[in-house]
Design a protein around this motif. Sequence first.
Motif, PDB file in Angstrom:
ATOM      1  N   CYS A  25       0.824  -1.238  -0.007  1.00 42.99           N
ATOM      2  CA  CYS A  25      -0.070  -0.069   0.112  1.00 42.99           C
ATOM      3  C   CYS A  25       1.069   1.325   0.128  1.00 42.99           C
ATOM      4  CB  CYS A  25      -1.020  -0.043   1.166  1.00 42.99           C
ATOM      5  SG  CYS A  25      -0.172   0.300   2.906  1.00 42.99           S
ATOM      6  N   LEU A  26       2.203   1.070   0.074  1.00 46.65           N
ATOM      7  CA  LEU A  26       3.031   2.196   0.042  1.00 46.65           C
ATOM      8  C   LEU A  26       3.097   2.961   1.242  1.00 46.65           C
ATOM      9  CD1 LEU A  26       2.980   3.293  -3.815  1.00 46.65           C
ATOM     10  CD2 LEU A  26       4.466   1.566  -2.630  1.00 46.65           C
ATOM     11  N   ILE A  27       2.319   2.825   2.541  1.00 49.09           N
ATOM     12  CA  ILE A  27       2.705   3.745   3.456  1.00 49.09           C
ATOM     13  C   ILE A  27       3.837   3.692   4.067  1.00 49.09           C
ATOM     14  CG2 ILE A  27       1.573   2.079   5.238  1.00 49.09           C
ATOM     15  CD1 ILE A  27       0.033   4.484   6.326  1.00 49.09           C
ATOM     16  N   SER A  28       4.472   4.674   4.629  1.00 50.71           N
ATOM     17  CA  SER A  28       5.980   4.754   5.338  1.00 50.71           C
ATOM     18  C   SER A  28       5.588   3.930   6.579  1.00 50.71           C
ATOM     19  CB  SER A  28       6.270   6.149   5.387  1.00 50.71           C
ATOM     20  OG  SER A  28       7.500   6.198   6.336  1.00 50.71           O
ATOM     21  N   GLU A  29       6.640   3.350   6.947  1.00 49.99           N
ATOM     22  CA  GLU A  29       6.531   2.539   8.290  1.00 49.99           C
ATOM     23  C   GLU A  29       6.370   3.695   9.341  1.00 49.99           C
ATOM     24  OE1 GLU A  29       9.047  -1.047  10.856  1.00 49.99           O
ATOM     25  OE2 GLU A  29      10.262   0.602   9.709  1.00 49.99           O
ATOM     26  N   GLY A  30       6.904   4.663   9.324  1.00 49.46           N
ATOM     27  CA  GLY A  30       6.860   5.728  10.395  1.00 49.46           C
ATOM     28  C   GLY A  30       5.287   6.376  10.531  1.00 49.46           C
ATOM     29  N   ASP A  31       4.424   6.268   9.386  1.00 50.57           N
ATOM     30  CA  ASP A  31       3.267   6.920   9.562  1.00 50.57           C
ATOM     31  C   ASP A  31       2.214   5.928  10.026  1.00 50.57           C
ATOM     32  OD1 ASP A  31       4.039   9.412   8.850  1.00 50.57           O
ATOM     33  OD2 ASP A  31       3.907   8.861   6.630  1.00 50.57           O
ATOM     34  N   THR A  32       2.428   4.580  10.118  1.00 51.52           N
ATOM     35  CA  THR A  32       1.389   3.636  10.514  1.00 51.52           C
ATOM     36  C   THR A  32       1.659   3.244  11.942  1.00 51.52           C
ATOM     37  OG1 THR A  32       0.321   1.488   9.835  1.00 51.52           O
ATOM     38  CG2 THR A  32       2.560   1.692   9.529  1.00 51.52           C
ATOM     39  N   PHE A  33       0.639   3.495  12.841  1.00 55.52           N
ATOM     40  CA  PHE A  33       0.696   3.009  14.072  1.00 55.52           C
ATOM     41  C   PHE A  33       1.374   1.831  14.446  1.00 55.52           C
ATOM     42  CE2 PHE A  33      -1.139   1.738  18.181  1.00 55.52           C
ATOM     43  CZ  PHE A  33      -0.625   2.709  19.134  1.00 55.52           C
ATOM     44  N   LEU A  34       1.225   0.695  13.900  1.00 54.88           N
ATOM     45  CA  LEU A  34       1.642  -0.645  14.316  1.00 54.88           C
ATOM     46  C   LEU A  34       2.915  -0.987  13.570  1.00 54.88           C
ATOM     47  CD1 LEU A  34      -1.686  -2.432  14.653  1.00 54.88           C
ATOM     48  CD2 LEU A  34      -0.057  -1.489  16.588  1.00 54.88           C
ATOM     49  N   GLY A  35       3.440   0.207  12.462  1.00 58.44           N
ATOM     50  CA  GLY A  35       4.669  -0.254  11.815  1.00 58.44           C
ATOM     51  C   GLY A  35       4.738  -1.234  10.944  1.00 58.44           C
ATOM     52  N   CYS A  36       5.863  -1.981  10.308  1.00 63.44           N
ATOM     53  CA  CYS A  36       5.743  -2.820   9.265  1.00 63.44           C
ATOM     54  C   CYS A  36       6.663  -4.024   9.824  1.00 63.44           C
ATOM     55  CB  CYS A  36       6.491  -2.158   8.120  1.00 63.44           C
ATOM     56  SG  CYS A  36       5.708  -0.905   7.009  1.00 63.44           S
ATOM     57  N   GLN A  37       6.313  -5.085   8.987  1.00 61.91           N
ATOM     58  CA  GLN A  37       6.775  -6.388   9.184  1.00 61.91           C
ATOM     59  C   GLN A  37       7.467  -7.009   8.007  1.00 61.91           C
ATOM     60  OE1 GLN A  37       2.925  -8.318  10.131  1.00 61.91           O
ATOM     61  NE2 GLN A  37       3.350  -7.661  12.306  1.00 61.91           N
ATOM     62  N   VAL A  38       7.993  -8.084   8.227  1.00 61.94           N
ATOM     63  CA  VAL A  38       8.907  -8.884   6.883  1.00 61.94           C
ATOM     64  C   VAL A  38       7.580  -9.771   6.674  1.00 61.94           C
ATOM     65  CG1 VAL A  38      10.629 -10.475   5.950  1.00 61.94           C
ATOM     66  CG2 VAL A  38      11.136  -8.466   7.493  1.00 61.94           C
ATOM     67  N   ASP A  39       7.090 -10.002   5.300  1.00 65.58           N
ATOM     68  CA  ASP A  39       6.014 -10.692   4.764  1.00 65.58           C
ATOM     69  C   ASP A  39       6.862 -11.732   3.952  1.00 65.58           C
ATOM     70  OD1 ASP A  39       3.429 -11.566   3.840  1.00 65.58           O
ATOM     71  OD2 ASP A  39       4.314 -10.713   1.821  1.00 65.58           O
ATOM     72  N   HIS A  40       6.348 -13.066   4.015  1.00 67.40           N
ATOM     73  CA  HIS A  40       6.534 -14.182   3.093  1.00 67.40           C
ATOM     74  C   HIS A  40       5.748 -13.950   1.969  1.00 67.40           C
ATOM     75  CE1 HIS A  40       8.929 -15.725   6.261  1.00 67.40           C
ATOM     76  NE2 HIS A  40       9.411 -16.610   5.425  1.00 67.40           N
ATOM     77  N   ILE A  41       6.319 -13.304   0.703  1.00 64.92           N
ATOM     78  CA  ILE A  41       5.340 -13.203  -0.381  1.00 64.92           C
ATOM     79  C   ILE A  41       4.797 -14.602  -0.913  1.00 64.92           C
ATOM     80  CG2 ILE A  41       5.430 -12.791  -2.809  1.00 64.92           C
ATOM     81  CD1 ILE A  41       7.839 -10.691  -2.236  1.00 64.92           C
ATOM     82  N   ILE A  42       5.528 -15.591  -0.813  1.00 60.34           N
ATOM     83  CA  ILE A  42       4.879 -16.997  -0.685  1.00 60.34           C
ATOM     84  C   ILE A  42       5.110 -17.546   0.514  1.00 60.34           C
ATOM     85  CG2 ILE A  42       4.946 -19.522  -1.872  1.00 60.34           C
ATOM     86  CD1 ILE A  42       5.969 -18.102  -4.456  1.00 60.34           C
ATOM     87  N   SER A  43       4.121 -17.862   1.349  1.00 58.58           N
ATOM     88  CA  SER A  43       4.120 -18.461   2.544  1.00 58.58           C
ATOM     89  C   SER A  43       4.849 -19.888   2.524  1.00 58.58           C
ATOM     90  CB  SER A  43       2.927 -18.483   3.295  1.00 58.58           C
ATOM     91  OG  SER A  43       2.115 -19.737   2.765  1.00 58.58           O
TER      92      SER A  43
END
Length: 150
Positions: A25-43
Amino acid sequence: MSRPYISDKLRDKIANRADLLCEYCLISEGDTFLGCQVDHIISIKHGGATEANNLAFACVYCNRNKGSDLGSISRQTGELVIFFNPRTDRWNNHFQLQGARIEPITPIGEVTARILGFNEADRILERQLLINEGRYPTAGARKRMNPSPA
């Protein structure tokens, strides 16, 4: 199933490659309350590896909504369609920003936007507030939306 170990070094590599933006979604990690995580594209349960070419930086909302899914049934075509893959797809080939909405322009964009909840009311409101403050899209996000020709 146990969670795979992602070292600080690997997380930093993934985060920096993404310019600290959710690659969906292109939101900055600093602008979202819960931050960002590393996602497995293929789980992992679908055979995906914990290596850089199968990892994406994702905000908590995109990552939770995606879960271990690989795709969904397109409402446009009625066919099974894979999700947007930040390693192989260009964002602007599948989505366009219209105000605070992220509009899909392909079946891949449609299933990704719907399942990841890009245009849920609270997420649109979050983006609109950031737009009003001049913080969305960031320069890094604009670069992803309109990359230089390869």
